[in-house]
Scaffold this active site. Sequence first.
Site, PDB file in Angstrom:
ATOM      1  NE  ARG A  45      -4.137   2.030   1.681  1.00  0.00           N
ATOM      2  CZ  ARG A  45      -4.091   3.349   1.834  1.00  0.00           C
ATOM      3  NH1 ARG A  45      -3.024   3.928   2.315  1.00  0.00           N
ATOM      4  NH2 ARG A  45      -5.129   4.089   1.472  1.00  0.00           N
ATOM      5  NE  ARG A  46       6.103   4.786   3.648  1.00  0.00           N
ATOM      6  CZ  ARG A  46       5.821   5.624   4.620  1.00  0.00           C
ATOM      7  NH1 ARG A  46       4.897   5.318   5.497  1.00  0.00           N
ATOM      8  NH2 ARG A  46       6.453   6.760   4.725  1.00  0.00           N
TER       9      ARG A  46
END
Length: 139
Positions: free
Chosen positions: A98-99
Amino acid sequence: MYYVNQDQIERRLNAIPHIAEGMREAAAAWKPTVACGFIQERALHLAIEVVTDVGSYLIDGFIMRDASSYEDIMDIIHEEKVMSKPVYDAFIELVRLRRPLVQEYYDWDRFALHPLTESLPGLLETFASEVRGYLEREL
């Protein structure tokens, strides 16, 4: 008595076949192009969102311990026997993306097929089935 928002969970689970189909098509037609890279990125991002959204609804509805991160959402629902170990293992790897996908997108390699793109479709479908089974058992 628990209040589990089954409608919202089901709406998200119903998105899984489309996400899985998109991933399968992206993997089958993979070319190292920006367009294919963007398709893959979006499919991976949607997969992250659907599993964390469903996990959050389950945690809230069944009053499980509070999650402190996306990985923690996966830990909690795995500890509560919502999903199997193979699905959990892949989803931990998934939520760790996600990051890079959302915050460090400028460094993402759009010209490489990510290994999860090929394995996730079936795991997402298994997850949907496991969540539905969990709801059936617990409610």
